[in-house]
Every structure is written in C-alpha cells, then in structure tokens.
Design a protein around this motif. Sequence first.
Motif, mmCIF file in Angstrom:
data_model
loop_
_atom_site.group_PDB
_atom_site.id
_atom_site.type_symbol
_atom_site.label_atom_id
_atom_site.label_comp_id
_atom_site.label_asym_id
_atom_site.label_seq_id
_atom_site.Cartn_x
_atom_site.Cartn_y
_atom_site.Cartn_z
ATOM 1 N N LEU A 136 52.959 -19.774 8.026
ATOM 2 C CA LEU A 136 51.863 -20.045 7.101
ATOM 3 C C LEU A 136 51.321 -18.713 6.617
ATOM 4 O O LEU A 136 50.830 -17.918 7.416
ATOM 5 C CB LEU A 136 50.749 -20.836 7.797
ATOM 6 N N THR A 137 51.453 -18.457 5.317
ATOM 7 C CA THR A 137 50.925 -17.226 4.739
ATOM 8 C C THR A 137 49.643 -17.546 3.991
ATOM 9 O O THR A 137 49.638 -18.368 3.074
ATOM 10 C CB THR A 137 51.935 -16.569 3.780
ATOM 11 N N ARG A 160 46.914 -22.531 18.774
ATOM 12 C CA ARG A 160 47.109 -21.083 18.880
ATOM 13 C C ARG A 160 48.203 -20.633 17.931
ATOM 14 O O ARG A 160 49.257 -21.248 17.832
ATOM 15 C CB ARG A 160 47.442 -20.703 20.313
ATOM 16 N N LEU A 161 47.923 -19.529 17.237
ATOM 17 C CA LEU A 161 48.849 -18.947 16.280
ATOM 18 C C LEU A 161 49.162 -17.520 16.696
ATOM 19 O O LEU A 161 48.420 -16.899 17.454
ATOM 20 C CB LEU A 161 48.232 -18.957 14.879
ATOM 21 N N GLU A 162 50.274 -17.004 16.154
ATOM 22 C CA GLU A 162 50.581 -15.591 16.344
ATOM 23 C C GLU A 162 50.805 -14.966 14.980
ATOM 24 O O GLU A 162 51.388 -15.589 14.088
ATOM 25 C CB GLU A 162 51.790 -15.392 17.253
ATOM 26 N N LEU A 163 50.309 -13.757 14.815
ATOM 27 C CA LEU A 163 50.462 -13.028 13.569
ATOM 28 C C LEU A 163 51.906 -12.577 13.439
ATOM 29 O O LEU A 163 52.461 -11.946 14.329
ATOM 30 C CB LEU A 163 49.525 -11.818 13.547
ATOM 31 N N GLN A 164 52.538 -12.927 12.316
ATOM 32 C CA GLN A 164 53.916 -12.528 12.065
ATOM 33 C C GLN A 164 53.989 -11.278 11.197
ATOM 34 O O GLN A 164 54.863 -10.441 11.377
ATOM 35 C CB GLN A 164 54.673 -13.673 11.363
ATOM 36 N N GLU A 165 53.072 -11.178 10.238
ATOM 37 C CA GLU A 165 53.094 -10.048 9.305
ATOM 38 C C GLU A 165 51.753 -9.996 8.590
ATOM 39 O O GLU A 165 51.129 -11.023 8.343
ATOM 40 C CB GLU A 165 54.217 -10.264 8.288
ATOM 41 N N ALA A 176 48.402 -12.543 5.148
ATOM 42 C CA ALA A 176 48.574 -12.671 6.592
ATOM 43 C C ALA A 176 49.441 -13.897 6.879
ATOM 44 O O ALA A 176 49.098 -15.007 6.480
ATOM 45 C CB ALA A 176 47.214 -12.821 7.278
ATOM 46 N N SER A 177 50.569 -13.668 7.550
ATOM 47 C CA SER A 177 51.490 -14.758 7.896
ATOM 48 C C SER A 177 51.385 -15.060 9.381
ATOM 49 O O SER A 177 51.415 -14.147 10.207
ATOM 50 C CB SER A 177 52.937 -14.379 7.547
ATOM 51 N N TYR A 178 51.277 -16.356 9.672
ATOM 52 C CA TYR A 178 51.114 -16.825 11.044
ATOM 53 C C TYR A 178 52.175 -17.867 11.374
ATOM 54 O O TYR A 178 52.587 -18.636 10.524
ATOM 55 C CB TYR A 178 49.737 -17.482 11.242
ATOM 56 N N GLY A 179 52.557 -17.910 12.636
ATOM 57 C CA GLY A 179 53.407 -18.967 13.170
ATOM 58 C C GLY A 179 52.730 -19.564 14.379
ATOM 59 O O GLY A 179 51.773 -18.993 14.923
ATOM 60 N N LEU A 180 53.206 -20.707 14.818
ATOM 61 C CA LEU A 180 52.661 -21.318 16.024
ATOM 62 C C LEU A 180 52.990 -20.453 17.233
ATOM 63 O O LEU A 180 54.103 -19.943 17.351
ATOM 64 C CB LEU A 180 53.228 -22.722 16.214
ATOM 65 N N ARG A 181 52.043 -20.268 18.097
ATOM 66 C CA ARG A 181 52.256 -19.481 19.302
ATOM 67 C C ARG A 181 52.918 -20.346 20.347
ATOM 68 O O ARG A 181 52.519 -21.490 20.577
ATOM 69 C CB ARG A 181 50.922 -18.964 19.818
ATOM 70 N N GLY A 182 53.949 -19.805 20.985
ATOM 71 C CA GLY A 182 54.679 -20.545 22.021
ATOM 72 C C GLY A 182 53.813 -20.829 23.236
ATOM 73 O O GLY A 182 52.789 -20.167 23.469
ATOM 74 N N GLU A 183 54.226 -21.761 24.023
ATOM 75 C CA GLU A 183 53.490 -22.172 25.231
ATOM 76 C C GLU A 183 53.329 -21.037 26.248
ATOM 77 O O GLU A 183 52.335 -20.964 26.931
ATOM 78 C CB GLU A 183 54.209 -23.348 25.898
#
Length: 185
Positions: A136-137, A160-165, A176-183
């Motif tokens: 998600l950007t 919870r998300l993690e910043l990708q870029e 700002a691009s985000y993905g789902l943060r792993g367990e």
Amino acid sequence: MRRLTAGLFSSVDGVVESPHLWQFDSFDAELGAGMGAMISRVDTVLLGRHGYEEWAEYWPSAEAADPFGSFINPVRKFVASRTLSGNLGWTNASLMDAPLEDFVRTLKQTDGGDIGICASISLVRQLLFAGLLDSLTLMIHPVVAGTGRHLFEPSDPVTRLELQEVTTTSKGNVLASYGLRGEEG
C-alpha cells in the motif's frame, strides 16, 4: 505469485477521497516518476463499481498523450460489483466472476505482472484486512484536507504494517509504501 498493490493520494490528516480538491500545486515530477514506476509493473487493474463508472466515463475519451490514459485504457480491468451485469463498455473491462477475495486469491496465482487496485477505497480496505494486499503506497501531500473520507476508520482492527520504502519529493510529498507485518515481527 503475483503482487497486489494499491496507491492512494492522502492528505496529512488521512483524507483519501477527492484529492483533486486538496492537491493544489504539490504534484511534482518526483511524484509523477513514483507513480510511473508503480504502474509500470501493473498489467491488471481491479476497480470497484463506483470508480469504474467514473473512470469509464472519463478515460476512454481523454487525450491520447495523457500518460495515465495510455496506461489505464488498454490494461486488463476487473470490476467488483453487485449491481452491474453483462458486458462492460470500456476496453478490456469485465466483471469479477467470483466473490472479491476468492477472485483475487485465484488471480494472484496466475502469471503476469503486479495487480493494481485503482479508484476504490473500499477494495483497498477489504483486501488489506483480508491479508491479500502486498503493498500500500500512500502519496501524502503536505496539506490538511479537513473533510472527506479516510482510508481507516475507528472500528478497524489493529493491523501491524512494515515500511517497505519511503521517498520525499521536492514539494514535500511523502511516498510511503507499507506491507503487512508478519506474525514473527
């Protein structure tokens, strides 16, 4: 497996609806380049009914030199709708033939480039919370919009998300691009 991506213009206060009302002069060359890079990987687009109806009215007759028009008109488009039926009038557009999440799970297993969600806040929300959205950007403009629909709502689950870029442009936009943060994180 294909990646499912989405990009939304956002104000600092989180409004993602009707960005043409609050973008002003903040759209710059770096933002355009970021959008170009994002769509260069997309060969299939998902649209909701409302976005489809708005865009199908405008984009097919847009000037041929428009870079987004030259992308969106020929690209394969799948529309999620409970009310539309039959053949759709826009080139390479068809209705999804299964419930949204099932359709997307199957589509992600096919060959091809990225699958992009366009013109649909509700599809972005549903597919993010279903765990199907890979990136998600948010293209955050330096403005407080005040009113308008937000991407997230007070009743949403903690996710919870993690910043990708992240990139900042000369006019103060933040991509700002985000993905789902792993367990395990």
